[in-house]
Write a protein that holds these residues in place. Structure first.
Motif, PDB file in Angstrom:
ATOM      1  N   THR A  22       0.733  -1.036  -0.169  1.00 31.41           N
ATOM      2  CA  THR A  22       0.166  -0.402  -0.569  1.00 31.41           C
ATOM      3  C   THR A  22       1.082   1.114  -0.160  1.00 31.41           C
ATOM      4  O   THR A  22       0.209   2.239  -0.743  1.00 31.41           O
ATOM      5  CB  THR A  22      -0.737  -0.216   1.318  1.00 31.41           C
ATOM      6  N   ALA A  46      -7.643   0.638  -4.933  1.00 31.13           N
ATOM      7  CA  ALA A  46      -7.453   1.213  -5.979  1.00 31.13           C
ATOM      8  C   ALA A  46      -8.751   2.003  -6.918  1.00 31.13           C
ATOM      9  O   ALA A  46      -9.460   2.525  -7.661  1.00 31.13           O
ATOM     10  CB  ALA A  46      -6.201   1.431  -7.240  1.00 31.13           C
ATOM     11  N   ASP A  88       3.656   7.379  -3.746  1.00 37.88           N
ATOM     12  CA  ASP A  88       3.198   8.439  -5.652  1.00 37.88           C
ATOM     13  C   ASP A  88       2.313   8.764  -6.179  1.00 37.88           C
ATOM     14  O   ASP A  88       2.230  10.052  -6.618  1.00 37.88           O
ATOM     15  CB  ASP A  88       3.502   7.248  -7.205  1.00 37.88           C
ATOM     16  N   LEU A 130       2.126   2.937  -3.031  1.00 41.92           N
ATOM     17  CA  LEU A 130       0.799   3.344  -4.685  1.00 41.92           C
ATOM     18  C   LEU A 130       0.501   4.874  -3.832  1.00 41.92           C
ATOM     19  O   LEU A 130       0.470   5.287  -4.221  1.00 41.92           O
ATOM     20  CB  LEU A 130       0.210   2.473  -3.904  1.00 41.92           C
TER      21      LEU A 130
END
Length: 220
Positions: free
Chosen positions: A6, A193, A12, A9
């Motif tokens: 996690t 997501a 980013d 992600l």
């Protein structure tokens, strides 16, 4: 440095991640050029921050959905109160600054903004909202510590670098990653997501990262 599934992600999604983890303050700390007064002012503010951060992890115990999550949050409280705060007390004590002075330190605007943001995320949201606000601090310090410790660094601030780059703190980061990954999967499934709330959580992480970047003392 990558902790779990996690965190990368969300990292980013945080435009200020490099500004946080590669700040001029950290470069000066690594090469030993950081003024001692600046370092100790930072430690005093961070001491006050960690008090609130510990309370936030205590809130995590109340927000948790299982005994395993409660234990993980309790472990974080223990690490913050008995290890990180002790590091700050020890480093400042060697400079003649007693813990009473740290307790009496007036919180600056950055400390107020960051700690209240984290607490608000926890009180107004759920367990994942709280973790998203807490995660940049845990993982960012782990990433910084590991990078600085892997390179050449001056002895002046070696205890700080080695505390966050060392095995004990890195193990804490991995435990946090396991907690976060499991909490996301349990609540959002295997493709988080695709769930609308995912971007909200990412924005919380990004805001906390921006506040972390602003927490470092400015040089020059």
């Amino acid at each position: 440095m990558s902790y779990g599934r996690t965190f990368p992600l969300w990292r980013d999604m945080a435009a200020d991640w490099d500004a946080y983890t590669r700040a001029p303050f950290l470069a000066a700390l690594a090469d030993g050029s950081l003024p001692h007064a600046t370092f100790h002012d930072y430690l005093a503010q961070d001491y006050r921050f960690l008090i609130h951060f510990s309370r936030a992890w205590g809130l995590g115990v109340a927000k948790a959905g299982s005994p395993a999550e409660m234990r993980a949050c309790a472990r974080m409280v223990h690490a913050l109160m008995d290890t990180e705060l002790s590091l700050h007390v020890d480093l400042c004590g060697k400079a003649g600054i007693p813990e009473a002075a740290l307790i009496a330190t007036e919180e600056c605007a950055g400390t107020l903004a960051y700690t209240r943001f984290v607490m608000d995320a926890g009180y107004s949201g759920g367990f994942l909202d709280l973790l998203a606000a807490l995660a940049p601090c845990i993982f960012g310090y782990g990433e910084v510590g590991a990078r600085l410790m892997a390179g050449r660094y001056a002895p002046a601030y070696a205890p700080w670098i080695e505390a966050y780059g060392g095995a004990e703190y890195q193990d804490l980061c991995r435990s946090m990653a396991a907690l976060l990954d499991r909490a996301v999967t349990d609540r959002l499934g295997d493709t988080p997501a695709a769930v609308p709330v995912w971007r909200d959580l990412g924005r919380t992480f990004a805001t906390a990262t921006t506040l972390e970047a602003g927490f470092w003392p400015r040089l020059g």
